[in-house]
Design a protein around this motif. Structure first.
Motif, mmCIF file in Angstrom:
data_model
loop_
_atom_site.group_PDB
_atom_site.id
_atom_site.type_symbol
_atom_site.label_atom_id
_atom_site.label_comp_id
_atom_site.label_asym_id
_atom_site.label_seq_id
_atom_site.Cartn_x
_atom_site.Cartn_y
_atom_site.Cartn_z
ATOM 1 N N TRP A 146 1.176 3.560 2.232
ATOM 2 C CA TRP A 146 1.895 3.677 3.507
ATOM 3 C C TRP A 146 3.072 2.706 3.556
ATOM 4 C CZ3 TRP A 146 3.237 0.683 7.649
ATOM 5 C CH2 TRP A 146 3.628 1.363 8.805
ATOM 6 N N GLU A 147 2.801 1.490 3.101
ATOM 7 C CA GLU A 147 3.835 0.460 3.161
ATOM 8 C C GLU A 147 4.977 0.750 2.198
ATOM 9 O OE1 GLU A 147 0.915 -3.235 4.479
ATOM 10 O OE2 GLU A 147 1.359 -2.858 2.368
ATOM 11 N N THR A 172 0.846 -1.198 0.000
ATOM 12 C CA THR A 172 0.000 0.000 0.000
ATOM 13 C C THR A 172 0.880 1.247 0.000
ATOM 14 O OG1 THR A 172 0.005 0.134 2.394
ATOM 15 C CG2 THR A 172 -1.756 -1.168 1.396
ATOM 16 N N ARG A 223 5.976 -8.184 4.103
ATOM 17 C CA ARG A 223 4.579 -8.039 3.664
ATOM 18 C C ARG A 223 4.483 -8.300 2.167
ATOM 19 N NH1 ARG A 223 2.027 -2.921 6.808
ATOM 20 N NH2 ARG A 223 2.994 -3.426 8.799
ATOM 21 N N ARG A 227 2.231 -11.190 0.411
ATOM 22 C CA ARG A 227 1.252 -10.926 -0.647
ATOM 23 C C ARG A 227 1.642 -11.618 -1.947
ATOM 24 N NH1 ARG A 227 0.667 -4.934 1.389
ATOM 25 N NH2 ARG A 227 -0.411 -5.508 3.308
ATOM 26 N N MET A 245 8.375 -4.378 5.678
ATOM 27 C CA MET A 245 7.637 -4.145 4.435
ATOM 28 C C MET A 245 7.955 -5.224 3.409
ATOM 29 S SD MET A 245 5.752 -1.849 5.196
ATOM 30 C CE MET A 245 5.889 -1.712 6.951
ATOM 31 N N ALA A 262 7.018 3.095 4.066
ATOM 32 C CA ALA A 262 7.654 2.420 5.195
ATOM 33 C C ALA A 262 8.804 1.531 4.734
ATOM 34 C CB ALA A 262 6.630 1.584 5.950
#
Ligand SMILES: Nc1ncnc2c1ncn2[C@@H]1O[C@H](COP(=O)(O)OP(=O)(O)OP(=O)(O)O)[C@@H](O)[C@H]1O
Ligand SMILES: [Mg+2]
Lengths: 242, 791
Positions: free
Chosen positions: A112-113, A110, B9, B13, B6, A116
């Protein structure tokens, strides 16, 4: 009024005699052919020039993404030309923020990510949300790139670049893929960041109108710098004629 | 939110997005892990259990039998250097008569000391007790036999001991290290109902067989650094005057040899099957990761631009690989453990151990995990290296359009190939990545090969059944006399109820030598022309036994290093020590055991004693079988009876059950591989060419036409894979047939054309399903989205 010979502020980049030659088989392309250039702390520079004149090549070299064939690039007095891969990685990590023409966001993260992603490896980052707020995207933080428009994606890219509080912000045609209204929003974000964080900013563009927002404008031609001018009067991004 | 970085993540995904492909790869890995755990675990279970059981029961290291040896020899034998314990015994075959069972069972009647445990080959008591001194009719029976008949301590059954019917009372039920795999005479698989092992007191058997102060069987254990060869030579020289038939070590002990051959097979399986899966898994990981990294080229460039190190990026992709492997390992470990329990209980049916636990030691899982991780990382290495090598400045630029070779050019040189432009697209794509095309083809060929390698067992077993029971040993029963009798006995056999034809044979224990090589073997002598039981040559033609000379089965001739025309040095183990050179006149075909055949005339001359027969092979009128059985149970002269007809049925039933289980497993495995390979390569092609294919749709091609580009490519690879698979399958089958060959039996390499066809059909079916799944994705291609994204 400032002058080339008597800098009022310390140089952050000092580039001398820079050449970059690409060899593909028999053909030799001189992308940079003896470039001398200086960027001062906190200033905003615009790089102009026809396609293929070597702008991106220069930006990549001072950003530590690429190495010159010969010549010297000093970042705050430190030579980058002969630095190791490791040193360049650290240099990029600690000092440089990039914005690219095609945003280069990670589609599976996203907004934000994506920001980050960079703050995680930075030493003194700002919170991702603050960076997104700086570019006016505080309400779109949880959206994936596919759910954002081109201009919004570019602003996320800017937020990502500035979130680590870089000393230099290098932007390669940040508005190239955008319409004028969106382009202006993006430029405003860049100008604001330049003012608020004091990051030395270099922007490559094909839009000559943008030159007026900069302190300094370099014009490229055939791998060399054809001219360097200083703007006495800067205009606001919103006044740029597209 | 701090828990995952991140990059992690992104990883999660990516995995979620690629779940189908990842799962396909994970399943292939799971197969590798499962077979590894299964084979290693089963081998270890068998190996450890055997060692523990042998140790506990002091299973012998050297065995020998004689006709009648005085007990005084025992001390001589014990004095042989390296011998640590000696047990002399009386061992004889018996016929067992069980109420309610028409056919006679055969048994081994073995003596145990009247007092105390045997020094060698102790019994493991399962229930009840050993016979009590003075109770002459008490006996123990082995558990498999007892269970088959529902015997408990206290039950009774009849045996024919040296011609006298005796009713025995079961005092206890035991296991014996000598009969972990208990197989009766003439049988090819255990038949627990028809073969029993009975232990009784030595004094009782001495009386029954008139063997006071004598023994006919001896087992030894050796000290740690004894030389088994020397011990055997010494033992032979001691027993020779007493009809010693040649001592042998554990390696040639029937029960242990079967266990060994099972272990050999398991080890062969460990070395062949899991590597196939791991190889394919590595290839699939490489394919998926290369594609992912190609797609994420710019993202990688960006990560580098913002200061992520090469190590972080490499680790990111390595983690993706490890995550997929972890799923595979987990599924494989669970499946392997569950199947392992199944396998252990299957073994329990065949092997009589006090316990047989499927090994679940942690190192088994650690090994499987490490091996799988290693395979996956090897597969990933190349792709990850590509990611590390990417120069950030270059990575940010879109890659140059792929350069294709101007092959299959329809307009070149005026010669038009009969291909449409769509087909040309497909073919050029195939040629553009020859290595990938070759590996995908190989990956599709392997399941075909795997199927052939497992399915050919059906063909071979059918062929074996036909050869053994319909071409060679066509008798319904083989009667063996208590001692060699005169030729007249055959007339009495012919008069037994239901006997329609009877052929005599003579069996003589002998040592065959050639230079330093030697084998103890039973020479079987028959009439020159036989009809009931025939000797087959290597072309399966019946052989007429010549008046002189000997025929050896292929493997035996090989062991002795002899070819037709050589002289065989033969010594009959009749206590006379005469050695004669006999020409090897032919090599015979045999699937079971090591065989030596002569004509009766030739053996008579060799032994200097004519007109003797050891038994008869008979053809029986099926309707009168029960009468024959009843008569055999009453006839003292008949020491044992092998029922070939029942053996055949039992063999078919057992083998087909076993093969049935393994084929179910192999078909599942093959389908998983096919799916893993085809589905993944189709998905990757689709991802690589989505723009191209979407453009075609925009130009007005139907989705069927567009799919055909992709499906043509797949089709070409799948079709090329078939002959390759047949070739590999044939080679694997050769290896398997060779790997399974032991002195006990040999699996002929017979692969029927239908086996090739069935294997291909299964794989083609799997490929078709995978292609259809991908085809559905093409139909649903979102044109706008595909065209908008840069690739
Ligand atoms: N990897 C490469 N190999 C060969 N030649 C290259 C490579 N990268 C750049 N060039 C050449 O170097 C010259 C300068 O390229 P560069 O990308 O710096 O131009 P630019 O000024 O950024 O142009 P544009 O405005 O089109 O982005 C061009 O002629 C280009 O073709
Ligand atoms: Mg450029």
């Amino acid at each position: 009024m400032r002058s080339d010979t008597a800098p009022s502020r310390p140089a952050i980049f000092d580039v001398t005699g820079l050449t970059k030659i690409y060899r593909t088989g028999e053909v030799e392309v001189r992308a940079l052919n003896g470039v001398d250039l200086r960027l001062e702390q906190g200033e905003m520079a615009v790089l102009l020039g026809p396609s293929g004149s070597g702008k991106s090549t220069l930006l990549n070299i001072i950003g530590g993404l690429d190495r010159p064939t010969s010549g010297s690039v000093k970042f705050k007095g430190e030579e980058l030309a002969g630095a190791s891969d490791r040193d360049l990685t650290l240099y990029r990590r600690n000092h440089v923020g990039f914005v690219f023409q095609f945003y280069n966001l990670i589609p599976s993260l996203t907004a934000w990510e994506n920001v980050a992603l960079v703050t995680e490896v930075a030493t003194h980052p700002m919170p991702p949300a603050d960076a997104l707020a700086l570019v006016g995207l505080e309400s779109r933080m949880d959206h994936f790139p596919a759910q954002l428009s081109g201009g919004e994606q570019q602003r996320v890219a800017i937020a990502r670049a500035i979130a680590k509080r870089p000393e230099v912000l290098l932007c390669d045609e940040p508005t190239g893929a955008l319409d004028s209204a969106t382009g202006i929003i993006v430029l405003e974000a860049l100008a604001r960041v330049n003012e608020e964080t004091g990051a030395t900013t270099a922007i490559i563009t094909h839009n000559a109108g943008i030159r007026k927002i900069a302190h300094r404008v370099y014009s490229f031609l055939d791998g060399q710098i054809a001219s360097c001018e200083l703007n006495e009067e800067r205009i606001k991004p919103s006044e740029v004629s597209w | 939110m701090k828990a995952f970085s991140m990059l992690d993540r992104k990883l999660i995904r990516d995995l979620a997005r690629l779940w189908a492909q990842s799962l396909a790869v994970a399943l292939v890995m799971a197969c590798g892990v499962m077979t590894l755990i299964l084979a290693l675990g089963a081998a270890r279970a068998l190996d450890d259990t055997r060692a523990a059981f042998y140790d506990r029961t002091r299973f012998g290291d050297v065995f020998a039998s004689a006709t009648r040896a005085p007990e005084s020899l025992k001390s001589q034998i014990a004095a042989i250097e390296g011998v640590s314990a000696v047990a002399t015994r009386i061992v004889n075959p018996v016929i067992i008569d069980i109420t309610g069972m028409a056919e006679p069972a055969t048994g081994m009647l073995i003596s145990i000391p009247d007092h105390g445990d045997p020094a060698v080959n102790r019994l493991y008591l399962r229930s009840g007790r050993l016979p009590e001194p003075g109770r002459d009719n008490e006996a123990t029976v082995i558990e498999a036999f007892a269970e088959a008949h529902g015997f408990r301590p206290g039950d009774r059954f009849d045996v024919l001991i040296n011609g006298r019917k005796r009713s025995l009372s079961i005092s206890g039920i035991v296991l014996s290290p000598e009969y972990v795999y208990a197989i009766g005479p003439g049988d090819m698989v255990p038949d627990q109902k028809r073969f029993g092992v009975i232990h009784m007191h030595r004094s009782v058997l001495e009386g029954a067989y008139d063997m006071n102060g004598a023994f006919n069987d001896v087992s030894l254990t050796l000290s740690r650094n004894a030389d088994q060869k020397d011990v055997i030579a010494w033992l032979d020289s001691i027993l020779e005057p007493h009809g010693g038939t040649g001592a042998y070590g554990r390696k040639d002990h029937m029960s242990d040899a079967f266990l060994d051959s099972e272990l050999t097979q398991l080890r062969a399986m460990t070395q062949v099957i899991p590597p196939i899966f791991l190889f394919i898994a590595a290839f699939l990981v490489n394919m998926i990761l290369s594609r992912l990294i190609a797609l994420e080229r710019e993202q990688i460039g960006l990560l580098k631009a913002v200061g992520y190190t090469n190590a972080t990026i490499a680790w990111h992709y390595a983690k993706l690989t490890l995550a997929i492997s972890l799923v595979g390992i987990t599924i494989g470990a669970i499946a392997g453990t569950r199947l392992g329990h199944g396998m252990a209980s299957l073994y329990g049916e065949f092997y009589s151990f006090p316990f047989l636990v499927f090994s679940q030691e942690p190192d088994l899982y650690v090994i499987s995990t490490l091996v799988t991780f290693a395979a996956a990382l090897i597969g990933a290495a190349n792709a990850i290296r590509g990611a590390v090598r990417l120069q950030p400045a270059v990575a940010m630029r879109p890659p140059a359009p792929t350069r294709y070779r101007n092959l299959f050019n329809a307009s070149a040189g005026g010669f038009r190939l009969p291909f449409s432009q769509l087909t040309v697209m497909a073919l050029r794509h195939l040629v553009r990545w020859p290595l990938r095309t070759a590996l995908t083809t190989l990956g599709t060929a392997l399941p075909v090969a795997l199927l052939i390698t497992s399915l050919f067992a059906f063909d071979s077993v059918e062929h074996m059944i036909d050869t053994i029971w319909f071409q060679a040993d066509r008798q319904d029963a083989t009667l063996t006399f208590a001692m060699d009798s005169s030729e007249d006995a055959i007339r009495e056999v012919s008069r037994l109820p239901g006997v329609m034809a009877a052929e005599p044979f003579r069996a003589a224990a002998a040592t065959l030598r050639n230079g330093h090589r030697s084998r103890n073997i039973q020479i079987i002598a028959s009439n020159p022309e036989t009809d009931v039981s025939r000797v087959l040559d290597r072309d399966f033609a019946a052989v007429t036994l010549p008046p002189a000379g000997i025929l050896l089965s292929e493997r035996l001739a090989g062991h002795l290093g002899l070819v037709t025309g050589d002289q065989v040095d033969i010594e009959l183990n009749d206590g006379q020590g005469r050695r004669v050179l006999v020409p090897l006149v032919g090599v015979t075909n045999s699937y079971v055991g090591l065989n030596a055949h002569m004509s009766r005339e030739a053996l008579d001359r060799l032994s200097g004693q004519g007109g003797l027969i050891s038994g008869a092979r008979v053809i029986v009128d099926e309707s009168r079988l029960d009468d024959l059985y009843a008569e055999v149970k009453q006839t003292p002269a008949i020491a044992s009876v092998a029922l070939q007809g029942i053996s055949r049925q039992r063999f078919r039933a057992v083998i087909e059950e076993n093969i049935g289980i393994s084929i179910t497993i192999y078909v599942t495995l093959a389908v998983i591989i096919t799916f893993g390979v085809i589905y993944n390569s189709a998905r990757i092609q689709l991802s690589e060419r989505a723009r191209e294919l979407a453009s075609l749709r925009v130009f007005g091609f139907t989705s069927g036409e567009v799919s055909s580009v992709l499906l043509t490519e797949l089709g070409v690879m799948v079709l090329l894979a078939q002959p390759l698979g047949w070739l590999i399958g044939h080679s694997f089958s050769v290896l398997v047939a060779r790997g399974f060959e032991t002195d006990l039996f040999r699996i002929p390499l017979i692969i029927n054309p239908s086996t090739y066809a069935v294997s291909s059909l299964i794989v083609l079916g799997g490929a078709l399903v995978s292609a259809l799944i991908v085809r559905r994705r093409i139909d649903r291609l979102d044109l706008i989205r595909v065209l908008k994204t840069r690739d």
